[in-house]
Scaffold this motif. Structure first.
Motif, PDB file in Angstrom:
ATOM      1  N   ALA A  24      -0.988  17.432  -1.477  1.00 15.50           N
ATOM      2  CA  ALA A  24      -0.731  16.020  -1.788  1.00 15.50           C
ATOM      3  C   ALA A  24      -1.541  15.151  -0.836  1.00 15.50           C
ATOM      4  O   ALA A  24      -1.598  15.418   0.361  1.00 15.50           O
ATOM      5  CB  ALA A  24       0.752  15.709  -1.651  1.00 15.50           C
ATOM      6  N   LEU A  49      -1.728  11.174   0.160  1.00 14.95           N
ATOM      7  CA  LEU A  49      -0.978   9.932   0.013  1.00 14.95           C
ATOM      8  C   LEU A  49      -1.633   8.825   0.826  1.00 14.95           C
ATOM      9  O   LEU A  49      -2.273   9.091   1.859  1.00 14.95           O
ATOM     10  CB  LEU A  49       0.470  10.133   0.475  1.00 14.95           C
ATOM     11  CG  LEU A  49       1.220  11.333  -0.125  1.00 14.95           C
ATOM     12  CD1 LEU A  49       2.581  11.466   0.524  1.00 14.95           C
ATOM     13  CD2 LEU A  49       1.350  11.194  -1.635  1.00 14.95           C
ATOM     14  N   ASN A  75       9.960   9.367   1.186  1.00 13.46           N
ATOM     15  CA  ASN A  75       9.485   8.379   2.146  1.00 13.46           C
ATOM     16  C   ASN A  75      10.655   7.830   2.960  1.00 13.46           C
ATOM     17  O   ASN A  75      11.829   7.982   2.587  1.00 13.46           O
ATOM     18  CB  ASN A  75       8.781   7.234   1.407  1.00 13.46           C
ATOM     19  CG  ASN A  75       7.832   6.452   2.290  1.00 13.46           C
ATOM     20  OD1 ASN A  75       7.592   6.816   3.450  1.00 13.46           O
ATOM     21  ND2 ASN A  75       7.279   5.375   1.764  1.00 13.46           N
ATOM     22  N   MET A 134       8.053  10.711  -3.060  1.00 10.43           N
ATOM     23  CA  MET A 134       6.595  10.613  -3.099  1.00 10.43           C
ATOM     24  C   MET A 134       5.937  11.812  -3.780  1.00 10.43           C
ATOM     25  O   MET A 134       4.821  11.700  -4.290  1.00 10.43           O
ATOM     26  CB  MET A 134       6.052  10.481  -1.675  1.00 10.43           C
ATOM     27  CG  MET A 134       6.542   9.225  -0.952  1.00 10.43           C
ATOM     28  SD  MET A 134       5.728   8.976   0.644  1.00 10.43           S
ATOM     29  CE  MET A 134       6.454  10.308   1.622  1.00 10.43           C
ATOM     30  N   TRP A 135       6.613  12.960  -3.758  1.00  4.08           N
ATOM     31  CA  TRP A 135       5.984  14.168  -4.301  1.00  4.08           C
ATOM     32  C   TRP A 135       7.049  15.180  -4.677  1.00  4.08           C
ATOM     33  O   TRP A 135       7.935  15.503  -3.877  1.00  4.08           O
ATOM     34  CB  TRP A 135       5.037  14.753  -3.257  1.00  4.08           C
ATOM     35  CG  TRP A 135       4.204  15.926  -3.684  1.00  4.08           C
ATOM     36  CD1 TRP A 135       3.804  16.249  -4.948  1.00  4.08           C
ATOM     37  CD2 TRP A 135       3.639  16.932  -2.830  1.00  4.08           C
ATOM     38  NE1 TRP A 135       3.033  17.363  -4.949  1.00  4.08           N
ATOM     39  CE2 TRP A 135       2.906  17.821  -3.652  1.00  4.08           C
ATOM     40  CE3 TRP A 135       3.672  17.148  -1.456  1.00  4.08           C
ATOM     41  CZ2 TRP A 135       2.225  18.915  -3.154  1.00  4.08           C
ATOM     42  CZ3 TRP A 135       2.987  18.244  -0.948  1.00  4.08           C
ATOM     43  CH2 TRP A 135       2.274  19.121  -1.778  1.00  4.08           C
ATOM     44  N   LEU A 186       2.856  14.016  -8.211  1.00  7.08           N
ATOM     45  CA  LEU A 186       2.893  12.934  -7.230  1.00  7.08           C
ATOM     46  C   LEU A 186       3.558  11.704  -7.845  1.00  7.08           C
ATOM     47  O   LEU A 186       3.576  11.538  -9.071  1.00  7.08           O
ATOM     48  CB  LEU A 186       1.477  12.549  -6.809  1.00  7.08           C
ATOM     49  CG  LEU A 186       0.736  13.435  -5.807  1.00  7.08           C
ATOM     50  CD1 LEU A 186      -0.682  12.902  -5.639  1.00  7.08           C
ATOM     51  CD2 LEU A 186       1.451  13.465  -4.473  1.00  7.08           C
ATOM     52  N   TYR A 201       2.221   6.117  -4.554  1.00  9.00           N
ATOM     53  CA  TYR A 201       1.695   6.569  -3.252  1.00  9.00           C
ATOM     54  C   TYR A 201       0.348   7.274  -3.363  1.00  9.00           C
ATOM     55  O   TYR A 201      -0.144   7.849  -2.395  1.00  9.00           O
ATOM     56  CB  TYR A 201       2.729   7.468  -2.573  1.00  9.00           C
ATOM     57  CG  TYR A 201       3.962   6.680  -2.192  1.00  9.00           C
ATOM     58  CD1 TYR A 201       4.022   6.002  -0.990  1.00  9.00           C
ATOM     59  CD2 TYR A 201       5.034   6.559  -3.074  1.00  9.00           C
ATOM     60  CE1 TYR A 201       5.142   5.239  -0.649  1.00  9.00           C
ATOM     61  CE2 TYR A 201       6.148   5.799  -2.753  1.00  9.00           C
ATOM     62  CZ  TYR A 201       6.202   5.142  -1.540  1.00  9.00           C
ATOM     63  OH  TYR A 201       7.286   4.362  -1.201  1.00  9.00           O
ATOM     64  N   LYS A 202      -0.284   7.189  -4.551  1.00 12.64           N
ATOM     65  CA  LYS A 202      -1.588   7.828  -4.732  1.00 12.64           C
ATOM     66  C   LYS A 202      -2.650   7.085  -3.921  1.00 12.64           C
ATOM     67  O   LYS A 202      -2.491   5.912  -3.550  1.00 12.64           O
ATOM     68  CB  LYS A 202      -1.962   7.835  -6.207  1.00 12.64           C
ATOM     69  CG  LYS A 202      -2.233   6.438  -6.760  1.00 12.64           C
ATOM     70  CD  LYS A 202      -2.501   6.480  -8.252  1.00 12.64           C
ATOM     71  CE  LYS A 202      -2.746   5.049  -8.789  1.00 12.64           C
ATOM     72  NZ  LYS A 202      -2.954   5.045 -10.235  1.00 12.64           N
TER      73      LYS A 202
END
Length: 440
Positions: free
Chosen positions: A353, A355, A408, A414-415, A421, A425-426
């Motif tokens: 991931a 972020l 978060n 977030m994932w 995802l 938050y990408k």
């Protein structure tokens, strides 16, 4: 053939022990264990003695201990004696005196075996004990395995006198002038085993004086039948139970749909499911998916076309990440590596991931999913419940519980590790710094 030759042949034909092995002999002072000890000594084995004083018969128990102590000293054999408060143990653990004594002695024997580097522990059970055990098992409903009686060898326990009857032992200790003491409790029929020995077997011997020998032969046939059945069931289990990962198997429902419940019980026997639970599972094979059936250690999930068998796992505790100064964390069987970078090139890997660092609020957390969780899937504007997401991805209940969720500091998901995802938050063209997480 004299008794020493018979003894040696029984030991080596059944691979109970090697001549160079040190043997820990469990010696009560009774004729059985004293004969066994004498034979090991005559056969030239290195032996040590373990004697339990359960403090149940007062001076009589002390007399047994004194006999064993003197015999050990005479033959210069290392002796280990332990006194137990058997009654207190039985009360504390809510078990019978017989069960308490068994648990105490076997636990201590194993401690001694390891401490003094003995290869095996020798127990002086004989043919009569063998037959008594089978009859006792019948009263307890132990099924076909109960007909197998006492095993010659199991783990580090050997029974080198199973080729002798009680009357043979009585004649031998007299002939060889081996000292022994009778346990008076053996002549009281208030205990189940003693009642079988004193009251029930004599009635069978009225029908056939060779009852013990006949039963011993029957037990040998039972053991052979059990072995054949075990081999068949084990081979079938290996064909049907397909391992997918550690302690997890998948079973195609069609493979067991036409099997008898008795066979299913044997197939699932190592996993300790009760017969009523298996009957319930079998009755619901074509029902809705998602039902879970449990034993003490395992879970059986009825999925769409398969059954998923998995060892129960303890709930994974949440892992809190305060900052990125520590770069490795563990959650269950997963390992997380965390780092930051100004490299915004995208890695399209399911276990990675990336972020937008500016949107991260520490501390962040790794946890399992919770009822009511939602997120905004990558590429979507609206939010979605995790429960719906898992259903659409056909993630079963067991896998869902073991999927890490990255949260978060503000509570946003977030994932969903390995799956998706959260769009919020990408990394974008505006991203200046990336928080990179890699799960293994």
């Amino acid at each position: 053939m004299d008794i020493l030759e018979q003894f040696n042949r029984y030991l080596f034909d059944n691979k109970l022990v090697n001549q160079c092995d040190k043997v820990l002999c469990a010696v009560s002072g009774g004729k059985d264990s004293m004969l066994m000890l004498s034979l090991f000594i005559q056969a030239g084995f290195s032996v040590e003695i373990a004697h339990c004083n359960f403090n149940l018969r007062g001076e009589e128990s002390d007399g047994d201990e004194d006999l064993v102590r003197k015999y050990a000293a005479t033959h210069n054999i290392p002796l280990h004696i332990k006194h137990f408060d058997t009654k207190q143990y039985a009360q504390q653990h809510k078990v019978s005196i017989q069960v308490a004594a068994r648990e105490l002695r076997y636990a201590w024997f194993e401690e001694l075996r390891l401490l003094h580097k003995c290869v095996v522990i020798a127990i002086a059970q004989h043919k009569n004990d063998h037959v008594e055990t089978v009859l006792l098992n019948l009263t307890r409903g132990t099924g076909i395995r109960g007909l197998g009686g006492i095993q010659k060898i199991r783990d580090y326990i050997i029974r080198p006198l199973l080729f002798l009857e009680a009357r043979d032992i009585s004649q031998l200790v007299s002939k060889l002038s081996i000292p022994f003491r009778d346990d008076s409790s053996n002549f009281c029929n208030k205990y189940a085993r003693n009642k079988i020995r004193l009251d029930i077997i004599p009635e069978f011997e009225k029908l056939n004086p060779e009852f013990i020998a006949v039963m011993d032969e029957n037990i040998s046939r039972f053991q052979e039948s059990i072995t054949v059945l075990d081999d068949f069931v084990c081979e079938l289990r290996n064909d049907i139970f397909i391992p997918t990962k550690e302690d997890t198997w998948e079973i195609d429902k069609s493979f067991i749909a036409n099997k008898k419940i008795a066979l299913l019980y044997l197939l699932f026997e190592p996993f300790h499911f009760t017969k009523p639970v298996l009957e319930d599972m079998y009755a619901s094979l074509n029902g809705e998916s998602g039902r879970i059936f449990e034993s003490d250690e395992f879970i059986l999930l009825s999925d769409r076309s398969t059954l998923v068998l998995k060892r129960k796992l303890t709930a994974n505790a949440s892992v809190v990440i305060d900052d990125i100064s520590t770069n490795k964390y563990h959650w269950g069987s997963h390992q997380l590596e965390i780092s930051s970078s100004e490299d915004c090139s995208i890695e399209a890997l399911a276990n990675v991931a990336q972020l937008d660092m500016e949107k991260i609020i520490f501390p962040i957390m790794i946890r399992s999913w919770q009822e009511g969780d939602f997120f905004q899937p990558l590429g979507m504007n609206g939010r979605k419940k995790l429960s719906d997401f898992f259903i659409q991805r056909k993630v079963n209940v067991l896998a869902k519980a073991q999927t890490p969720i990255l949260v978060n500091g503000n509570g946003d998901i977030m994932w969903i590790v390995g799956f998706q995802l959260d769009d919020r938050y990408k990394i974008t063209q505006m991203t200046k710094k990336v928080l990179k997480l890699v799960f293994h």
